[in-house]
Scaffold this motif. Sequence first.
Motif, PDB file in Angstrom:
ATOM      1  N   GLU A  70      -7.034  -8.302   0.987  1.00  0.00           N
ATOM      2  CA  GLU A  70      -7.795  -8.929   2.069  1.00  0.00           C
ATOM      3  C   GLU A  70      -7.305  -8.485   3.450  1.00  0.00           C
ATOM      4  O   GLU A  70      -7.922  -8.795   4.454  1.00  0.00           O
ATOM      5  CB  GLU A  70      -7.715 -10.458   1.961  1.00  0.00           C
ATOM      6  N   LEU A  71      -6.188  -7.756   3.484  1.00  0.00           N
ATOM      7  CA  LEU A  71      -5.617  -7.326   4.759  1.00  0.00           C
ATOM      8  C   LEU A  71      -6.220  -6.015   5.231  1.00  0.00           C
ATOM      9  O   LEU A  71      -6.629  -5.200   4.424  1.00  0.00           O
ATOM     10  CB  LEU A  71      -4.100  -7.147   4.612  1.00  0.00           C
ATOM     11  N   ASP A  72      -6.225  -5.816   6.552  1.00  0.00           N
ATOM     12  CA  ASP A  72      -6.624  -4.514   7.080  1.00  0.00           C
ATOM     13  C   ASP A  72      -5.428  -3.569   6.963  1.00  0.00           C
ATOM     14  O   ASP A  72      -4.328  -3.978   6.573  1.00  0.00           O
ATOM     15  CB  ASP A  72      -7.127  -4.629   8.516  1.00  0.00           C
ATOM     16  N   ALA A  73      -5.626  -2.305   7.297  1.00  0.00           N
ATOM     17  CA  ALA A  73      -4.587  -1.287   7.096  1.00  0.00           C
ATOM     18  C   ALA A  73      -3.307  -1.599   7.865  1.00  0.00           C
ATOM     19  O   ALA A  73      -2.210  -1.482   7.317  1.00  0.00           O
ATOM     20  CB  ALA A  73      -5.121   0.091   7.487  1.00  0.00           C
ATOM     21  N   GLU A  74      -3.427  -2.013   9.115  1.00  0.00           N
ATOM     22  CA  GLU A  74      -2.230  -2.312   9.909  1.00  0.00           C
ATOM     23  C   GLU A  74      -1.483  -3.505   9.344  1.00  0.00           C
ATOM     24  O   GLU A  74      -0.252  -3.494   9.255  1.00  0.00           O
ATOM     25  CB  GLU A  74      -2.614  -2.558  11.360  1.00  0.00           C
ATOM     26  N   SER A  75      -2.202  -4.539   8.941  1.00  0.00           N
ATOM     27  CA  SER A  75      -1.566  -5.729   8.376  1.00  0.00           C
ATOM     28  C   SER A  75      -0.925  -5.413   7.033  1.00  0.00           C
ATOM     29  O   SER A  75       0.135  -5.953   6.694  1.00  0.00           O
ATOM     30  CB  SER A  75      -2.589  -6.853   8.207  1.00  0.00           C
ATOM     31  N   LEU A  76      -1.560  -4.541   6.262  1.00  0.00           N
ATOM     32  CA  LEU A  76      -1.007  -4.132   4.970  1.00  0.00           C
ATOM     33  C   LEU A  76       0.323  -3.415   5.167  1.00  0.00           C
ATOM     34  O   LEU A  76       1.302  -3.686   4.459  1.00  0.00           O
ATOM     35  CB  LEU A  76      -2.004  -3.231   4.241  1.00  0.00           C
ATOM     36  N   CYS A  77       0.376  -2.539   6.147  1.00  0.00           N
ATOM     37  CA  CYS A  77       1.638  -1.837   6.448  1.00  0.00           C
ATOM     38  C   CYS A  77       2.700  -2.824   6.915  1.00  0.00           C
ATOM     39  O   CYS A  77       3.865  -2.720   6.520  1.00  0.00           O
ATOM     40  CB  CYS A  77       1.407  -0.748   7.492  1.00  0.00           C
ATOM     41  N   SER A  78       2.322  -3.792   7.735  1.00  0.00           N
ATOM     42  CA  SER A  78       3.276  -4.813   8.182  1.00  0.00           C
ATOM     43  C   SER A  78       3.764  -5.651   7.015  1.00  0.00           C
ATOM     44  O   SER A  78       4.955  -5.951   6.907  1.00  0.00           O
ATOM     45  CB  SER A  78       2.634  -5.735   9.225  1.00  0.00           C
ATOM     46  N   ALA A  79       2.850  -6.033   6.143  1.00  0.00           N
ATOM     47  CA  ALA A  79       3.230  -6.843   4.978  1.00  0.00           C
ATOM     48  C   ALA A  79       4.202  -6.093   4.085  1.00  0.00           C
ATOM     49  O   ALA A  79       5.117  -6.690   3.511  1.00  0.00           O
ATOM     50  CB  ALA A  79       1.987  -7.250   4.188  1.00  0.00           C
ATOM     51  N   SER A  80       4.046  -4.786   3.995  1.00  0.00           N
ATOM     52  CA  SER A  80       4.939  -4.003   3.133  1.00  0.00           C
ATOM     53  C   SER A  80       6.365  -3.974   3.676  1.00  0.00           C
ATOM     54  O   SER A  80       7.298  -3.653   2.952  1.00  0.00           O
ATOM     55  CB  SER A  80       4.412  -2.587   2.926  1.00  0.00           C
ATOM     56  N   ARG A  81       6.536  -4.353   4.943  1.00  0.00           N
ATOM     57  CA  ARG A  81       7.870  -4.413   5.540  1.00  0.00           C
ATOM     58  C   ARG A  81       8.453  -5.817   5.519  1.00  0.00           C
ATOM     59  O   ARG A  81       9.550  -6.049   6.042  1.00  0.00           O
ATOM     60  CB  ARG A  81       7.817  -3.884   6.976  1.00  0.00           C
ATOM     61  N   THR A  82       7.765  -6.776   4.924  1.00  0.00           N
ATOM     62  CA  THR A  82       8.212  -8.167   4.921  1.00  0.00           C
ATOM     63  C   THR A  82       9.405  -8.398   4.011  1.00  0.00           C
ATOM     64  O   THR A  82      10.382  -9.010   4.403  1.00  0.00           O
ATOM     65  CB  THR A  82       7.047  -9.096   4.513  1.00  0.00           C
ATOM     66  N   CYS A  83       9.312  -7.923   2.799  1.00  0.00           N
ATOM     67  CA  CYS A  83      10.417  -8.082   1.853  1.00  0.00           C
ATOM     68  C   CYS A  83      10.281  -7.006   0.778  1.00  0.00           C
ATOM     69  O   CYS A  83       9.245  -6.364   0.659  1.00  0.00           O
ATOM     70  CB  CYS A  83      10.433  -9.474   1.230  1.00  0.00           C
ATOM     71  N   LYS A  84      11.337  -6.834   0.006  1.00  0.00           N
ATOM     72  CA  LYS A  84      11.351  -5.771  -1.002  1.00  0.00           C
ATOM     73  C   LYS A  84      10.244  -5.980  -2.040  1.00  0.00           C
ATOM     74  O   LYS A  84       9.580  -5.025  -2.440  1.00  0.00           O
ATOM     75  CB  LYS A  84      12.713  -5.698  -1.687  1.00  0.00           C
ATOM     76  N   LEU A  85      10.023  -7.211  -2.469  1.00  0.00           N
ATOM     77  CA  LEU A  85       8.992  -7.475  -3.474  1.00  0.00           C
ATOM     78  C   LEU A  85       7.614  -7.091  -2.961  1.00  0.00           C
ATOM     79  O   LEU A  85       6.850  -6.404  -3.637  1.00  0.00           O
ATOM     80  CB  LEU A  85       9.009  -8.945  -3.893  1.00  0.00           C
ATOM     81  N   TRP A  86       7.283  -7.522  -1.741  1.00  0.00           N
ATOM     82  CA  TRP A  86       5.978  -7.169  -1.175  1.00  0.00           C
ATOM     83  C   TRP A  86       5.868  -5.665  -1.020  1.00  0.00           C
ATOM     84  O   TRP A  86       4.836  -5.078  -1.296  1.00  0.00           O
ATOM     85  CB  TRP A  86       5.784  -7.847   0.178  1.00  0.00           C
TER      86      TRP A  86
END
Length: 166
Positions: free
Chosen positions: A60-76
Amino acid sequence: MQHDSARTMPVFVLCKGKPFLISAHHNEDDDDDDDDYDEANPHNFAEALPEEMSVKIFGELDAESLCSASRTCKLWHDIIEESEQLWRSQCLLVRAVCQREVDRDRIDGLSWKVTLVRNYSRSCVKRDWLRGRYSHVSSAEELMGRKMVPLDAETWGEILQAELDR
């Protein structure tokens, strides 16, 4: 409407930048009114859900948010990095603007993620040019702070044709 006290309803909370899955179930036997949130034992929603559901949420995330989410924690990071489905859906949005570039990268065997990274900024710039955002620029100072990327000759042809049509 009666509340079924035996049923626990999950609630997702974003707290201090970290997502947690908590229970909205209140145990009437406890004296503590704060039992709905156990700070000592928070759960990342991605730990509690099957990976397919996490991918659906991240989808449900856009590309920028997806990249940010991938930096949230190792699992994500692991879930997002390993999901071709997430990168493919974002890349297809970019393909709507940069079809030649995306198709060329895919023919060359690049992954969906690499193709997206290579073409995302290009698609934003190309879209802005085609929409006429830069049609009335009178000096270089007006472009200061704008992100620009190299565009191929065919893209410049499309942009020039769009300007002639305006």
